[in-house]
Scaffold this active site. Structure first.
Site: not given
Ligand code: XMP
Ligand code: MG
Length: 190
Positions: A162-163, A109, A141, A53-54, A175, A169, A113
């Site tokens: 973490f943001v 996206e 990141k 949903k992000g 969100r 969320d 992360d």
């Molecule tokens: P990866 O590690 O697979 O993760 O690149 C991507 C998904 O992880 C979630 N994500 C976050 N969600 N704050 C969030 O609310 C953050 O700082 C964060 N870091 C990763 C997110 O769903 C992303 O699509």
């Molecule tokens: Mg999430």
């Protein structure tokens, strides 16, 4: 409201530790990204694929800023693992409604992360034979990257913390914040 005139905070203000990116910074960046994409895709029709949903807020603002005819598709994936980190093992919760073969696909996206989710997603979408496949991520990141993913457009590189906000969320909250910030430590322990 959050100090510094950051606008409406939906009552979340007391949970916010600091604001990383203001609403204005985010909107200015989206204008910039959209201009770049419009130049690169001139004369083509773009299929935006938002990752739920992000990416919902990003998709909504980006599609309006992009001066090109676009269509929108959404995909929801879940990565096994804790709520704040991903494992790279991905499951499709909601697939695209349409075939993307021969389409110019731009994946939107919220955040990269570890890169594991996106890496999986690109393999999955790539196997459907789009005419082109690129990624536009609002946040990245760099210090958390575990797998290199080719990302054509990036809004902001941010520290490895973490943001929340602007689609992101913690336990499904925050969100709807128009800006991006970090949470006070006590929010996680409550
Ligand atoms: P990866 O590690 O697979 O993760 O690149 C991507 C998904 O992880 C979630 N994500 C976050 N969600 N704050 C969030 O609310 C953050 O700082 C964060 N870091 C990763 C997110 O769903 C992303 O699509
Ligand atoms: Mg999430």
């Amino acid at each position: 409201a959050v100090p510094g005139g950051l606008g409406p905070d939906h009552g979340y203000g007391p949970d916010i530790h600091h604001v990383l990116l203001s609403e204005q910074q985010i909107q200015d960046k989206i204008t910039e990204l959209a201009a770049q994409v419009a130049r690169d895709y001139a004369g083509r029709e773009v299929l935006l694929v938002g990752v739920l949903k992000g990416a919902v807020l990003f998709m909504s603002d980006f599609a309006r800023a992009l001066q090109l005819p676009t269509q929108m598709e959404f995909m929801a994936v879940s990565s096994y693992g804790s709520s704040t980190s991903s494992s790279g093992v991905v499951r499709i919760l909601k697939d695209l409604d349409r075939d993307i073969s021969d389409r110019h696909v731009l994946v939107l996206e919220d955040i990269i992360d570890s890169g594991l989710t996106l890496s999986w997603l690109l393999k999955n979408l790539g196997s459907r034979r789009p005419a082109s496949l690129e990624v536009c991520a609002l946040l990245r990141k760099p210090d958390a990257i575990k797998v290199e993913v080719p990302v054509r457009y990036v809004g902001f590189d941010i520290p490895n913390e973490f943001v929340v906000g602007y689609g992101l969320d913690y336990a499904e909250r925050y969100r709807d914040l128009p800006y991006i910030g970090t949470l006070k430590p006590e929010v996680y322990s409550d």
